[in-house]
Motif scaffolding. Structure first.
Motif, PDB file in Angstrom:
ATOM      1  N   LEU A 169       3.471  -2.619   0.557  1.00  0.00           N
ATOM      2  CA  LEU A 169       2.366  -1.665   0.327  1.00  0.00           C
ATOM      3  C   LEU A 169       1.151  -2.616   0.159  1.00  0.00           C
ATOM      4  N   ALA A 170       0.988  -3.638  -0.539  1.00  0.00           N
ATOM      5  CA  ALA A 170      -0.089  -4.404  -1.054  1.00  0.00           C
ATOM      6  C   ALA A 170      -0.696  -5.005   0.386  1.00  0.00           C
ATOM      7  N   PRO A 171      -0.241  -5.522   1.205  1.00  0.00           N
ATOM      8  CA  PRO A 171      -0.666  -6.067   2.556  1.00  0.00           C
ATOM      9  C   PRO A 171      -1.282  -4.697   3.392  1.00  0.00           C
ATOM     10  N   ILE A 172      -1.239  -3.445   3.307  1.00  0.00           N
ATOM     11  CA  ILE A 172      -1.777  -2.649   3.963  1.00  0.00           C
ATOM     12  C   ILE A 172      -2.992  -1.916   3.366  1.00  0.00           C
ATOM     13  N   ASN A 173      -3.204  -2.383   2.182  1.00  0.00           N
ATOM     14  CA  ASN A 173      -4.085  -1.704   1.035  1.00  0.00           C
ATOM     15  C   ASN A 173      -5.401  -1.595   1.568  1.00  0.00           C
ATOM     16  N   SER A 174      -5.898  -3.092   1.764  1.00  0.00           N
ATOM     17  CA  SER A 174      -7.300  -2.931   1.908  1.00  0.00           C
ATOM     18  C   SER A 174      -7.807  -2.368   3.296  1.00  0.00           C
ATOM     19  N   ALA A 175      -6.892  -2.892   4.442  1.00  0.00           N
ATOM     20  CA  ALA A 175      -7.247  -2.326   5.628  1.00  0.00           C
ATOM     21  C   ALA A 175      -7.223  -0.828   5.844  1.00  0.00           C
TER      22      ALA A 175
END
Length: 127
Positions: A54-60
């Motif tokens: 989840l965290a890796p797709i948060n900002s984008a």
């Protein structure tokens, strides 16, 4: 890329030391098999899911947002795959009764899961 490290030790402290949940679960027939080690393992796996999926797709995803095209809402890249992994891992049914396809774990662990995923990626959690 944004990263997230779940506060597992803090959660364990609340569950084990403040609430003394494992000792209380031992007194409940439905949860008698759930001990502190099981709770820790669930928290660790929830933390891995939150930080690795989840965290890796948060900002984008915040930048991309949802779009409406050809009569369909399209979610940010990675959202459908993350949801499929969430379902595959049995996370939506963590505290549901096994007769209903759940894992039968205490709602307290489900609350910790929800806190973890919301902290890692609130937008996806609302998805």
């Amino acid at each position: 890329m944004w990263s997230y490290t779940p506060p597992l030790r803090d959660m364990q402290f609340v569950i084990e030391d403040v609430l003394q949940a494992p000792a209380r679960w031992a007194q409940m027939p439905a949860f008698a098999e759930i001990d502190a080690d099981t709770a820790r393992a669930v928290l660790e796996e929830a933390g891995k899911f939150a930080s690795e999926v989840l965290a890796p797709i948060n900002s984008a995803a915040d930048l991309q947002g949802c779009t409406w095209r050809d009569g369909e809402v399209r979610t940010p890249d990675g959202y459908p795959q993350a949801y499929a992994a969430y379902v595959q891992g049995g996370w939506p049914a963590l505290s549901c009764h096994p007769d209903d396809g759940g894992q039968g774990l205490p709602a307290l662990l489900d609350a910790a899961l929800n806190e973890t995923i919301a902290a890692a990626n609130h937008g996806w959690t609302m998805y």
